[in-house]
Design a protein around this motif. Structure first.
Motif, PDB file in Angstrom:
ATOM      1  N   ARG A   8       0.841  -1.201   0.000  1.00 28.91           N
ATOM      2  CA  ARG A   8       0.000   0.000   0.000  1.00 28.91           C
ATOM      3  C   ARG A   8       0.874   1.247   0.000  1.00 28.91           C
ATOM      4  NH1 ARG A   8      -5.381  -0.937   1.187  1.00 28.91           N
ATOM      5  NH2 ARG A   8      -5.871  -3.054   1.906  1.00 28.91           N
ATOM      6  N   SER A 274     -11.634   5.386  -3.707  1.00 36.86           N
ATOM      7  CA  SER A 274     -12.313   4.666  -2.633  1.00 36.86           C
ATOM      8  C   SER A 274     -13.728   5.159  -2.384  1.00 36.86           C
ATOM      9  CB  SER A 274     -11.503   4.803  -1.327  1.00 36.86           C
ATOM     10  OG  SER A 274     -10.190   4.297  -1.496  1.00 36.86           O
ATOM     11  N   SER A 275     -14.272   5.977  -3.286  1.00 35.13           N
ATOM     12  CA  SER A 275     -15.626   6.491  -3.096  1.00 35.13           C
ATOM     13  C   SER A 275     -16.647   5.445  -3.526  1.00 35.13           C
ATOM     14  CB  SER A 275     -15.823   7.776  -3.905  1.00 35.13           C
ATOM     15  OG  SER A 275     -15.966   7.473  -5.282  1.00 35.13           O
ATOM     16  N   ASP A 278     -16.568   4.462  -7.187  1.00 35.00           N
ATOM     17  CA  ASP A 278     -15.384   3.783  -7.719  1.00 35.00           C
ATOM     18  C   ASP A 278     -15.511   2.283  -7.464  1.00 35.00           C
ATOM     19  OD1 ASP A 278     -14.001   6.155  -8.541  1.00 35.00           O
ATOM     20  OD2 ASP A 278     -13.543   6.544  -6.432  1.00 35.00           O
ATOM     21  N   ARG A 281     -11.562  -1.377  -7.152  1.00 38.51           N
ATOM     22  CA  ARG A 281     -11.083  -2.083  -5.954  1.00 38.51           C
ATOM     23  C   ARG A 281     -12.099  -3.118  -5.472  1.00 38.51           C
ATOM     24  NH1 ARG A 281      -8.072   2.626  -4.865  1.00 38.51           N
ATOM     25  NH2 ARG A 281      -5.981   2.169  -4.035  1.00 38.51           N
ATOM     26  N   ARG A 282     -13.374  -2.721  -5.444  1.00 38.61           N
ATOM     27  CA  ARG A 282     -14.393  -3.659  -4.964  1.00 38.61           C
ATOM     28  C   ARG A 282     -14.523  -4.850  -5.904  1.00 38.61           C
ATOM     29  NH1 ARG A 282     -16.884   1.028  -3.118  1.00 38.61           N
ATOM     30  NH2 ARG A 282     -18.148   1.314  -4.984  1.00 38.61           N
ATOM     31  N   ASP A 294      -1.157  -1.316  -4.227  1.00 39.88           N
ATOM     32  CA  ASP A 294      -2.411  -0.671  -3.851  1.00 39.88           C
ATOM     33  C   ASP A 294      -2.109   0.782  -3.496  1.00 39.88           C
ATOM     34  OD1 ASP A 294      -4.892   0.068  -3.014  1.00 39.88           O
ATOM     35  OD2 ASP A 294      -5.039  -1.361  -1.366  1.00 39.88           O
ATOM     36  N   PRO A 303      -3.773   6.871  -6.737  1.00 39.51           N
ATOM     37  CA  PRO A 303      -4.632   5.679  -6.639  1.00 39.51           C
ATOM     38  C   PRO A 303      -4.407   4.632  -7.728  1.00 39.51           C
ATOM     39  CG  PRO A 303      -5.889   7.489  -7.554  1.00 39.51           C
ATOM     40  CD  PRO A 303      -4.519   8.033  -7.251  1.00 39.51           C
TER      41      PRO A 303
END
Length: 420
Positions: A8, A274-275, A278, A281-282, A294, A303
């Motif tokens: 990260r 991360s909103s 978006d 990632r999910r 990450d 990002p």
């Protein structure tokens, strides 16, 4: 299912190394010489026979043995010899000159056995069946083996002519042909798929408020090619988690399909934040992907993502802002494709900077620049959503988190379209 956690907010240089190490070289493939330009040679090219494979004449003239005058055998004068075609005895290579004999020969013709050298056409005179030096010739002409190209002069049979790992240029392809090869073994160019996201993106015309023009579709295929990959297919997914999951997993949907386009790398644009809007990632979490990178401690492009999907493909997640995305291409996609091609990770160049940069703790800054009087002058219009600065840049500065002062030397990335 959750993704395997990766590094990260990694340092910029670490991100490049991780991306390169992830890309293990792809299997070899065999291509015709005409298709080998720009490909990475997987195995050394060796001469399949001596080069040249016979002793040949470097001049039009006469092959002679011993001192003049010489008795002519075979063709005596150029007029008797069809231009561009060696004499039959020269083709067979069976003629042998006795001392005091000579025979006419063209450039490239097979030098007879026992020939001591080649007397140039303009330096000889023929009277009947006798050849002599004329007044323009040196008294010792021809010297021993003068104007003779020995067999194996350029390379002996089995010698390495081109090392493995080079990116083939036209001269090397020509050399491979001279070495007797019809095909070459090269590393396969990585196959890349593109997945664009963003319901607000339009691909033509002027955008209305709340809309933006597509800056990825027109340029990413070419950008990928400059970095050594090949785009097989490109498409767009809705800003919907299920649609993004289906697209990434190459499952057909009503709107979009990457089916049969598995490739080696999937590059996505946008949706890496991360909103709630978006989804990249999910989607990676739902698919059980292995996260390699990450987020990167850089601006712009923080990002950026690199993951390995369950089917073995890599996913490079580019931020949605155009300048940030292009910095991510240079930082992650370029090293990854180099690793897949078996190419080394090249160290950045260095450049003396003209301006000062204040510290930005914990984050490198990637700044387009132009060279002026030998120093790097940061471009204007360099915010993450702007492209004017990059469009006219000579390269990209990598300003360290500690900042820098005028005259400091800092790392710099070459741009694929300006590299020489």
């Amino acid at each position: 299912m959750s993704e395997t956690a990766g590094a990260r907010n990694v340092d910029w240089s670490v991100a490049r190394r991780l991306a390169h190490e992830a890309g293990r070289p792809l299997p070899f493939q065999t291509v015709n010489l005409a298709d080998a330009l720009g490909q990475t040679l997987a195995e050394p090219v060796r001469a399949l026979q001596d080069i040249p494979h016979y002793a040949s004449s470097a001049m039009d003239g006469w092959a002679v043995n011993g001192e003049p005058p010489w008795t002519l055998v075979g063709h005596a004068e150029p007029e008797e010899h069809p231009r561009g075609r060696a004499a039959p005895h020269a083709d067979s290579g069976e003629i042998s000159l006795a001392p005091g004999e000579a025979t006419f020969i063209l450039t490239g013709g097979v030098v007879p056995r026992n020939a001591s050298g080649i007397l140039r056409t303009e330096h000889g005179s023929v009277r009947g069946s006798v050849l002599e030096r004329n007044e323009s010739a040196r008294q010792d002409e021809p010297a021993h083996h003068e104007h003779v190209r020995p067999a194996g002069e350029e390379a002996a049979e089995g010698a390495e002519a081109i090392p493995a790992g080079v990116v083939l240029n036209p001269a090397q392809i020509a050399l491979a042909a001279v070495c007797g090869h019809d095909t070459l073994t090269v590393l396969r160019a990585p196959r890349v798929s593109l997945l664009m996201t963003g319901d607000e993106v339009i691909d033509h015309g002027l955008p209305l408020p709340g809309q933006v023009r597509d800056t990825f579709g027109p340029q990413l295929p070419g950008f990928v090619a400059m970095l050594g990959g090949h785009v097989d297919v490109a498409g767009r997914a809705k800003d919907d988690l299920d649609d993004v999951i289906a697209a990434i997993s190459a499952e057909p949907t009503d709107e979009f399909s990457l089916a049969r386009a598995s490739g080696d790398v999937l590059i996505t644009t946008g949706g890496t934040g991360s909103s709630s809007a978006d989804h990249i990632r999910r989607a990676l979490t739902e698919l059980g992907a292995e996260m390699i990178i990450d987020g990167i401690s850089m601006r712009p492009g923080h990002p950026t993502l690199l993951a390995r999907l369950p089917d073995g493909r890599f996913l490079v997640g580019l931020p949605g802002n155009p300048l940030a995305a292009m910095m991510a291409m240079l930082t992650v996609a370029g090293p990854l494709l180099a690793g897949l091609r078996g190419s080394p990770l090249e160290d950045p160049a260095t450049v003396s900077i003209a301006d000062a940069f204040e510290p930005l703790p914990g984050r490198s800054r990637l700044v387009p620049y132009r060279l002026e009087a030998g120093r790097a002058v940061p471009s204007t219009h360099q915010r993450s959503g702007m492209l004017r600065g990059l469009a006219s840049a000579d390269g990209v500065l990598v300003v360290p988190p500690a900042g820098c002062a005028p005259g400091d030397v800092v790392p710099a990335l070459a741009l694929p379209w300006t590299a020489r």
